[in-house]
Design an enzyme around this catalytic site. Sequence first.
Site, PDB file in Angstrom:
ATOM      1  N   HIS A 122       0.821  -1.220   0.000  1.00 36.30           N
ATOM      2  CA  HIS A 122       0.000   0.000   0.000  1.00 36.30           C
ATOM      3  C   HIS A 122       0.851   1.265   0.000  1.00 36.30           C
ATOM      4  O   HIS A 122       0.389   2.320  -0.413  1.00 36.30           O
ATOM      5  CB  HIS A 122      -1.013  -0.001   1.152  1.00 36.30           C
ATOM      6  CG  HIS A 122      -0.458   0.231   2.522  1.00 36.30           C
ATOM      7  ND1 HIS A 122      -0.210  -0.775   3.430  1.00 36.30           N
ATOM      8  CD2 HIS A 122      -0.144   1.382   3.170  1.00 36.30           C
ATOM      9  CE1 HIS A 122       0.234  -0.277   4.556  1.00 36.30           C
ATOM     10  NE2 HIS A 122       0.294   1.046   4.431  1.00 36.30           N
ATOM     11  N   SER A 142       4.012   2.099   8.504  1.00 37.10           N
ATOM     12  CA  SER A 142       3.771   1.172   7.404  1.00 37.10           C
ATOM     13  C   SER A 142       5.072   0.940   6.648  1.00 37.10           C
ATOM     14  O   SER A 142       5.738   1.888   6.238  1.00 37.10           O
ATOM     15  CB  SER A 142       2.722   1.740   6.449  1.00 37.10           C
ATOM     16  OG  SER A 142       1.449   1.743   7.047  1.00 37.10           O
ATOM     17  N   ASP A 170       1.265  -7.787   2.239  1.00 29.24           N
ATOM     18  CA  ASP A 170       1.345  -6.338   1.999  1.00 29.24           C
ATOM     19  C   ASP A 170       2.799  -5.900   1.845  1.00 29.24           C
ATOM     20  O   ASP A 170       3.383  -5.304   2.748  1.00 29.24           O
ATOM     21  CB  ASP A 170       0.662  -5.601   3.149  1.00 29.24           C
ATOM     22  CG  ASP A 170       0.364  -4.142   2.829  1.00 29.24           C
ATOM     23  OD1 ASP A 170       0.877  -3.640   1.806  1.00 29.24           O
ATOM     24  OD2 ASP A 170      -0.366  -3.500   3.591  1.00 29.24           O
TER      25      ASP A 170
END
Length: 698
Positions: free
Chosen positions: A83, A627, A219
């Site tokens: 992402h 992240s 991810d």
Amino acid sequence: MKFLKIILFFLTVTMSAQQGGMWIPSLLEGMNEEEMTNLGSKLTAKDIYDVNHSSLKDAVAHFNGGCTTEVISPQGLILTNHHCGFSQIQSHSSLENDYLKNGFWAMNFDEELPNKGLYVEFIVSIHDVTNEVLNKVNNDMTEKDKQSIISKTSNGIMKNWPRESWQDVKIKSFYKGNQYFLFVTERFEDIRLVGAPPTSIGKFGSDTDNWVFPRHTGDFSIFRIYADANNHPATYSKDNKPYQPKHFLPISLDGVEEGDFTMVFGFPGTTNEYLPAVAIEHITKNFNPTNIAIREAALKVIDAEMKKNDAVRIKYASKQARIANAWKKWIGEDLGIKKSNAVAKRRDFEATFTNALKEKALVEKYGYILPEFDRLYKDFAPVDIKRRNFIEVFLVTNELMQMTLRAYQFEEAITAHPDYLEKAKERLTGILKGIHKNYDVNVDKDVFVNVMPLYGKEADVSIYNQTAFTNLDDALKLFDGDANDVLKKLNKDAAYQYAKPIIDEYYNTIDKEFQQKNEIITALQTTYMTALMEALPNARYFPDANSTLRVTYGQVRGYSPRDAVYYNPVSYLDGVMEKYVPGDYEFDVPKKLRDLYETKNYGPYADKNGKVPVCFLGTNHTTGGNSGSPAIDAYGNLVGLNFDRVWEGTMSDMYYDPEICRNIMVDLRYVLFIIDKYAGATNLIDEMTLVHPKNKKH
């Protein structure tokens, strides 16, 4: 009287291995080092941060200012979340080469794809400059004067700070303006896409699973840093070479089990851990719900259209992800605050603070703070909500309104500075082209119909048929001519006529009122931080996240979100297959992955039970910006890739509860399994250093 200069007492107070906190890596010696050891770490503070020798911090970088990345090979290969690299993957995708749907893998350097505007930034060194920054500040000054002097002083320090020609410096505030650190940085701007799984792996579970455990999402995405002939930062050139890092992370094939030490190293964005109870109550009971409603209204349209139309899916993939992420996060935040009884617990802490003021004869100095917070937030709440609602409509969810807002800013700029016309045109042209690159007028119109009433304005849908902004060529023609011609055409446009009074109200009333009231609250929050440290000096304080490099440590742990429910800390490929729904945009599984599962063709990436781990939980205190952060084991090896938090724990931005706050990480064995067995990109595996640290345990 000068501002209180923080004595870093947290380095000298002996404490047990508590959880929570985002610590400055240059200040880990002492208490933090002891806590990490108690949690199972074999690392020293110098292993993590060392200016004179390579250390773990040299393998961790800020990814495009919003995520974290880590170096995983001696040839500048870097790993971050899918992402985080999503917009780059999207920008290279088309109906002919749908890298979102099919994935992308470069089998050699020549196949790697450059990305204009993408950068990664390393921290070279960190320096406490508090005394220098606050030297000319005193408590008799207004907040505006204080900030002006701090800004001027900081600029002077940065200008004169010694560094190499390819390096930069920045100064950041900590502890609500009570402490300041200078960072020497190196920014690399030639970053190329190397690998990305299809969204059916990299975004498996999509919105349904977002923020919710068990996760089964691969991810991750892979890029490479390129440098000039001297291994220094450089803009893109075909002559650039793969970057040779000061340090890269070996990858553990031993994985994790419950109780293992984990350290997440990265660039957390923003937290507010020292808010008063009244602020937490305002955010979760009033502020969040209105913004949740606006995003939900937009997502209802976007999600439906993405399911029906592949062209819309590609155009709106990145936008949908951004809108949905905060929407669901805010919902979980509200749930977590309620479940943990955070407001009541914060009021209990405030009672302790009030008693400490009495015991230390500080009531006259600081006793007004909490009652003043109550008064200020009662007055601040309505304008805070209205301002954010405007941002949600005009900058986040509806693109026609965003274009009118940018046009308004253009008009204001050239009215104030007529000689700025050509530069303003150039800037606005770039913005309009950027929006129209991924724009669908019918989707946007339906979003407009849904969100405008939530801002309290009638949605006049006829403007979509009467405005130039919904067609790029027509929009650009609005800005042909001299200033008078442009403004005349602009102010005749139907969409601009509709939006301009709303934007006027925002800038001339709402935002002005917000800034004035928020400035007072911000100043009081700084005083409150000072008061806490003076009244309760033995309490544990860590600086709020501010997009600077931090260390957070913990252990692999499951958790119980509600009565009679317990989540084990590790999820497996079996769970991917259990969730598999053929053709579903969230839970489809590629045939090749299904085949690998059926044949158990796992290579060296299965655990001792013969299962492929996908994700695992930890007690690390993370937030947005973490992240892509590396999850590092007790020996300094990469075991996971941070990408999420559990839904009930998203309130950790305001209140960290070790019982329910968990971060979610992709197991690196799943990453390697996808790269090797699914993609066949063994060229990438060959670059990495794979280790078995648990075989060396004594």
